[in-house]
Scaffold this active site. Structure first.
Site, PDB file in Angstrom:
ATOM      1  N   GLU A 128       0.039  -5.875  -4.927  1.00 38.32           N
ATOM      2  CA  GLU A 128      -0.776  -6.508  -3.885  1.00 38.32           C
ATOM      3  C   GLU A 128      -0.162  -6.319  -2.505  1.00 38.32           C
ATOM      4  O   GLU A 128      -0.858  -6.083  -1.523  1.00 38.32           O
ATOM      5  CB  GLU A 128      -0.936  -8.008  -4.185  1.00 38.32           C
ATOM      6  CG  GLU A 128      -1.804  -8.315  -5.387  1.00 38.32           C
ATOM      7  CD  GLU A 128      -3.237  -7.907  -5.138  1.00 38.32           C
ATOM      8  OE1 GLU A 128      -3.509  -6.681  -5.129  1.00 38.32           O
ATOM      9  OE2 GLU A 128      -4.085  -8.787  -4.952  1.00 38.32           O
ATOM     10  N   THR A 181      -8.373  -4.727   2.512  1.00 42.37           N
ATOM     11  CA  THR A 181      -7.758  -6.052   2.626  1.00 42.37           C
ATOM     12  C   THR A 181      -6.823  -6.093   3.839  1.00 42.37           C
ATOM     13  O   THR A 181      -6.749  -7.102   4.534  1.00 42.37           O
ATOM     14  CB  THR A 181      -7.007  -6.396   1.325  1.00 42.37           C
ATOM     15  OG1 THR A 181      -7.943  -6.323   0.258  1.00 42.37           O
ATOM     16  CG2 THR A 181      -6.404  -7.783   1.348  1.00 42.37           C
TER      17      THR A 181
HETATM   18  N1  HSE Z   1      -6.419 -14.042  -0.356  1.00 38.65           N
HETATM   19  C1  HSE Z   1      -6.553 -12.648  -0.062  1.00 38.65           C
HETATM   20  C2  HSE Z   1      -7.247 -12.497   1.280  1.00 38.65           C
HETATM   21  C3  HSE Z   1      -7.358 -12.003  -1.154  1.00 38.65           C
HETATM   22  O1  HSE Z   1      -8.221 -13.212   1.505  1.00 38.65           O
HETATM   23  O2  HSE Z   1      -6.804 -11.685   2.092  1.00 38.65           O
HETATM   24  C4  HSE Z   1      -7.551 -10.521  -0.983  1.00 38.65           C
HETATM   25  O3  HSE Z   1      -8.481 -10.089  -1.977  1.00 38.65           O
END
Ligand code: HSE
Length: 308
Positions: A128, A181
């Site tokens: 991630e 992201t």
């Molecule tokens: N919590 C993260 C964001 C999730 O909102 O950036 C990314 O899928």
């Protein structure tokens, strides 16, 4: 030599108010990896899907997950990975987390399960971090453990599995827009105004209480995001208008899924969830965006082995 075939599900992160601290696993949709352990060391990754993935293994989220597993366990070996099914990257339903979770789970199976579920989440968070530039577990934890997960804290990682009430139907729309992201995190301000923070923690408490009480009305009222959505909704054409129509169709909440561009609605009846899907299809169709729609439930089970 030993080979395992692993599935890890897609997931919806944030659940509205729970930025970086809440997420749930989705039924059916997900990634499949085949991982083979042999003597030596090194990592190879081949992509057997038609979804484009980085050529260089240093840019693939699977690589840092495998390395973290080795560094936590002190074990070693040569790992060949074949990506057999892949959620489209940048979709907002936990594509990088599904690969990361599958890789962490697969490593644990190949080596006789030396790590706990929480330790596997720590491994998956390395993927991630590569994908988004931040350590967050709100996709990776549900992708590994299934169900709805609260990340109570990160230092150390403290995960709480929350109950899934009856009548928790989810409609997900993935419009043909790519929002990385990294980009969606980049638009967020570094500080949260006190008023927005007060709203957010009231809602997180309300959401957790609603899930425990099985009170879908409270769950719906609490799924509001004052922290990320105001800055991210501009990535999604007509977001406010879509929410009005989806709630008008009977859904109890609609939010951005993770960092978007997917959007999800929550309904307490299957029929309403399907209706929300039709509204979403019409909305993006009118704006000339193709979209995929899933009507699904929370997956009780996260990453798991498949028959080869
Ligand atoms: N919590 C993260 C964001 C999730 O909102 O950036 C990314 O899928």
């Amino acid at each position: 030599m030993k080979t395992v075939r692993v599935f890890a599900p897609a997931s919806i992160a944030n659940m509205g108010c729970g930025f970086d601290v809440m997420g749930f696993a989705l039924d059916d949709v997900g990634d499949i990896l085949e991982m083979t352990l042999s003597d030596g060391d090194g990592i190879t990754i081949v992509n057997n899907t038609d979804v484009p993935l980085p050529e260089d293994i240093e840019d693939n989220v699977i690589t840092p997950v495998i390395r973290k597993f080795f560094s936590l366990t002190g074990l070693s070996g040569h790992i060949d990975v074949a990506v057999c099914r892949k959620i489209f990257p940048g979709s907002g339903i936990g594509s990088s987390a599904a690969s990361s979770a599958a890789a962490a789970f697969g490593m644990n199976e190949l080596f006789g399960r030396p790590l706990s579920g929480e330790e596997l989440v720590v491994c998956a968070m390395e993927g991630e971090n590569l994908a988004s530039g931040g350590y967050h577990a709100d996709n990776a934890a549900p992708a590994l453990l299934g169900g709805i997960i609260l990340i109570r804290g990160y230092e150390p990682l403290d995960l709480v599995s929350l109950p899934v009430p009856d009548g928790f139907f989810c409609t997900v729309v993935h419009p043909a827009i790519v929002v990385s992201t990294k980009a969606a995190r980049g638009v967020l301000p570094k500080a949260v105004p006190m008023h927005d923070a007060v709203c957010q923690w009231g809602n997180v408490g309300g959401l957790v209480a609603g899930l425990f009480k099985g009170d879908m009305g409270l769950v719906g009222r609490a799924m509001k995001d004052s922290v990320a959505e105001p800055y991210r909704k501009h990535f999604i054409p007509g977001f406010d208008d879509l929410r009005e129509k989806v709630l008008g169709a009977g859904a109890i909440a609609m939010n951005i899924s993770g960092s978007g561009p997917s959007v999800f609605a929550l309904s307490s009846e299957l029929e309403v969830a399907r209706r929300a899907g039709s509204v979403m299809r019409e909305h993006f169709g009118e704006r000339d965006f193709k979209c995929d729609i899933y009507v699904t439930k929370v997956a009780a089970c996260g990453a798991r082995l498949l028959e080869r």
